[in-house]
Design an enzyme around this catalytic site. Sequence first.
Site, PDB file in Angstrom:
ATOM      1  N   ARG A 134     -24.759  15.335  12.645  1.00  0.00           N
ATOM      2  CA  ARG A 134     -24.782  14.798  11.114  1.00  0.00           C
ATOM      3  C   ARG A 134     -25.352  13.539  11.715  1.00  0.00           C
ATOM      4  O   ARG A 134     -25.716  12.541  10.410  1.00  0.00           O
ATOM      5  CB  ARG A 134     -23.491  14.727  11.243  1.00  0.00           C
ATOM      6  CG  ARG A 134     -22.693  15.985  10.303  1.00  0.00           C
ATOM      7  CD  ARG A 134     -21.682  15.918  10.434  1.00  0.00           C
ATOM      8  NE  ARG A 134     -20.706  17.475  10.308  1.00  0.00           N
ATOM      9  CZ  ARG A 134     -19.442  17.451  10.179  1.00  0.00           C
ATOM     10  NH1 ARG A 134     -18.132  16.473   9.948  1.00  0.00           N
ATOM     11  NH2 ARG A 134     -18.806  18.425   9.469  1.00  0.00           N
ATOM     12  N   GLY A 181      -0.118   4.870   0.399  1.00  0.00           N
ATOM     13  CA  GLY A 181      -0.956   6.073   1.064  1.00  0.00           C
ATOM     14  C   GLY A 181      -0.008   6.276   1.895  1.00  0.00           C
ATOM     15  O   GLY A 181       0.849   6.276   1.756  1.00  0.00           O
ATOM     16  N   GLY A 199       1.000  -0.893   0.331  1.00  0.00           N
ATOM     17  CA  GLY A 199      -0.086   0.278   0.446  1.00  0.00           C
ATOM     18  C   GLY A 199       0.648   1.083   0.083  1.00  0.00           C
ATOM     19  O   GLY A 199       1.902   1.837   0.781  1.00  0.00           O
TER      20      GLY A 199
END
Lengths: 660, 277, 282
Positions: free
Chosen positions: A301, A12, A10
């Site tokens: 929210r 990221g 990965g």
Amino acid sequence: MSQERVIIVGGGLAGLAAAVRIAEDGVPVDLFSMVPVKRSHSVCAQGGINACNEVARQQGYSEYQHFDETLYGGDYLADQNPVLEMTNWAPKIIDLLDRMGVPFNRTPEQNRDLRLFGGSLFKRTHFAGATTGQQLLYALDEQTRRFEAEGRITKHEFWEFLWPVTVGEGEDKRCVGITAQDMRTMQIRSFRGGAVVMATGGCGLIFGKSTNSVICTGGAASRCYQDGAWYANGEMIQVHPTAIPGADKLRLMSESARGEGGRVWVPRKKGDTRKATDIPEPERLYFLEEKYPDYGNLVPRDIASREIFDICVNQGMGVSGQNQVYLDLSHMDPDYLTRKLGGILEIYEKFVGDDPRHTPMRIFPGVHYSMGGMWTTYTPGSYEPRARHGVHNPGDAAPVDTEVGRGMELGAHNNMMTNISGLYAFGEVNFAFHGATRLGANALLSCIFDGLFSGVSVANYVRDGAPKSDPTSELDQGVFDRVTAQEQSKMERLLASGVGDSDPTDPTHNPYAIGHELGVEMTAASTVVKTGPRLEQCLTKLDELTERYQGVRLSDGSMWTNQTLSYARAVGDMLILARVIAQGGLLRKESRGSHYRTDYPDRDDPNFMKTTIGRFNPDGTCSIEFKPVRADLVEARARTYGGSSKSKKSEPRQETVATS
Amino acid sequence: MTATDGPRQSHHLLLRRLHSLSGLVPIGVFLIFHLTTNASVVWGAANTRMPGEGLERGVQTFQHEVSWINDMPGLLLIELSLWLAIGFHSILGVVYAVGGKPNVGAYKYPDNWRYTLQRLTGYVGIFFIFYHVATLRWGWSFLVPGGTVWSHEYAASTLAAALRGSYEGFTGAGIAVSIGYFLGVTCLVFHFANGLWTSAITWGLTVSEKAQKRWGMVCAGLGVGLMGAAWMALIGFLLTDPVDARALEEGMLSGAHEVQAEQDEGAIGSAEPGREP
Amino acid sequence: MAIAYAHESTADQRRANRTRAVEGRTVLCRVRRCDGPGKAGRWESFKVPVEPGMNVIACLKHIAQNPVTVDGNTTTPVVYDAGCLEEVCGACTMLINGMARQSCSCLIDEYAPLEGDTITLEPMTKFPVIRDLWVDRARLFQSLTRVKAWVPIDGTYALGAGPKESPEVQQDRYDMSECMSCGCCLEACPQFTIEPDEASWDTSFIGAHAISQARLFNGHATGKELKNDRLDELMNPGGVSECGNAQNCVKVCPKGVPLTESIATIGRQVTIRSFTRFFSGK
């Protein structure tokens, strides 16, 4: 003896931060990614990154308060020690990113600018335009490229992680490498690594359409889970209340649209086919305003998400019979809107093709982030208060300083290591920091923190831990060949599954259709509003899909760049991970953070201030166990955000679930 | 990373920049002078120092200018360096141009047309300049319809005859040559004006989009002016009757002969004007 | 051009198309397909029912689930590169009706508003095709290494804050830093040509994106340390002087990166650098 290498899966923020940190320590790194690392999903983060800073500090803020907010926001489901260490490191991380050249917004005096974000009364969020995640990722991508040019990092882009290579069983189980596939040539081979860091991100695709990138299947985490790694708090899935439903994915619509006066409604008549602008005022149902006259459209929210979800999924009143409601700004002055919301309205227009100044927007809550992930452990740091700290108010002296190692011991081999020795999990795929829901602008922080802080642990482990006494470079090749062969035969089975001998559009065994149905089911049963019966129904549906998946048929039998194979393989792994998520939700008989059960609407600390741990059984089922959260530092308080539902109107701005 | 002081580097940028420079100085500067001189056949109509009226004055003014140039010291050196510069600019230009792949079919932006035209006009310009110099300077009269040889002492008349294809009037081939000239000068003026604009980017003089736009206006203005001069001259010469012009030039020449009678006996005096001996 | 494209794609036309888009129609997706490097290409057309707000990615997903051409032939799902689908990762770039852009932000209503309208999808032409619409853009990232597009920090240890920076400089750098390495500027550039042989990458035109990145890092207080290295590389063959000023790059850039300003700025820096080097010998 050749030097032990570290494998990072990965590219990221977490993977790159780890790669840079570990390579800097002189340990060679192999970096695997399904995409060129610069295209990782971290680019999508918009909002910013939290850290205590000098201005906030002089107003009474502190790293400790950031720590307190993060625990409170996460509804006390996170082990507290790692969170303390992370928030203590936050200012240092900002400084480092600054030195790497991230174009953080600036004040006239050339200091870094700050913005207010959910979950805090202090400006503590650093940002770079509207694409902070992209900017941070690029800074780390650049440093990675620098090390790559120096030969300290080797990138394997367009390689898909298939399976970990492990030796030993139970407590002695140790990860010694991975098997991966070149997505272009389809070559499958194994790689040796003294340690393996999973930094593979979230699993949004399990929910079909989400705000995640197309690569966020959760497949990699699922494969580790199937090989014995534990998966924790899977049911904790963060949903963003206002996402733009697209035919291909969901895209975030900033909440400022509601803040600026946007009204949420659906047609009163179910299945009304008229255009929004043709529906007269009395025939519109402003369901938030009707149900919450005080707050109106500015309800917090989680409530907004639940109500929108309820009106569409349970009552079937969504616009055009679909999962969407109107978020209407068209009653407002277009010039004012352009001035206040220009950027986000443009995004809507670009992707939807309607001008929100004149046509109501269509929105629906969208799966955004997974707090759950692979279970990891750590070595607690030096801060051991005699009693748990109570309420911490702004300006109070912090009970502990910010020296390195207060929360976690720097460099301890097991920091963010899974239950399999040598297998680490960093970033979103690590369950450690966000508890039951994540504070806005904390995700970027946790990714980079994992890479920088626990990267040291990885380097130390490779140098002084098991790889030293028993180097992977001297292991029998058979250990690796066995996994390569397993994956090879799995691929061959899938490829030979009957290409061409059936109707490719028949959904029964079509991987895309199965993936689609999985997404619809998981979104309906296991996101905003959950109930026991609905989750049970979901598990039954998963059984059916799994059954159908056994006979999955690929419409592409090619041995060259076969994306259908890659997706179909991932669908199998997503089905397995979906079960952990649904089953965890079913067994967690309480409501906490993003996990809301109408049949158990309250938080239940005695029974469930515990980490959900999912273990894979060879027959494909999942065993769930609840393990108490380590909470020795702070007293768990009720998560109310300034009282029960009927307080000030400004409350939603302080609510926890935020964009990023 | 490549070595920072390798030979390929110094040559590469140097050649590129010399290519850019040579287009401006000397070629561009010469083009401006050349076109304004040519245009004197028209603007000379306002030259009251010349006898006659209208184009008659123009023809004489032009002849006056040509004679002045021809009397410049070191003319051959100037010419040689010009030819060298043009040769250098042309050869490198072709090498550079073939490396690109115009794509106005897909990307129909005006700037992209400009890019494509810069290369097209370059190619046309090379042919045109060669024809122009070969026929009117080196006397390759076999390339001229009617076989006119240009003479600096009968500048306007021989030129007019070369453009018409004969002394008597327009021939088909003459019209072709005239059209060729029209195309040629148009291409060269465009090539120069656009080159002037892009060179400011290449050298880094105009950085911001605004500055590029502003400098673009200046270059466009200059281009329009030069285009006007070029077309004006061409039209002027097309309207000039070679026979009438010849008479005027003879007049000027006899005046000049009085002063420098001992010079220039053989070249044109004996033969029939403008024809192969 | 072998293909004639039905619709120009200026912003105005796209907006106008949107307003006349017909509901419940189908679109004809013409896809350029190729089974792999060295294999012959072919066209396949698919009829796709259009949903409101549908984009090219959604069409490709529909085709993946129903891989049957208009002629009724069963085929394989179309291979394409994709990532965020929010126009920030740059992955899903392809030629749509002949022009480079991201397919995620490409709405069918804007390109094919009427029943039976065609939309044409092709792979980028400046990069080698891997399969179908997926091309290998490794060279694009290699260019970033060529210009050392990074800040040479001392390390990741806590060494205090970075250099201060004015809001104006930050804004300029941010504009450049939004470049997502999609390759549109290279695809549209008449000077940038396909180079399948990796050995020639170091000497062929580097393209607008990397020149702009060089400017980005030359404009950072610490990044400046490598300024001469970057400029020296950009003075080499394939450097900034290969730009032909067609300025397509800046027009097709989906992020509005000021590419032509970057090219001019680097042109200036290179001019100064070459004079300095000539006279100082360094």
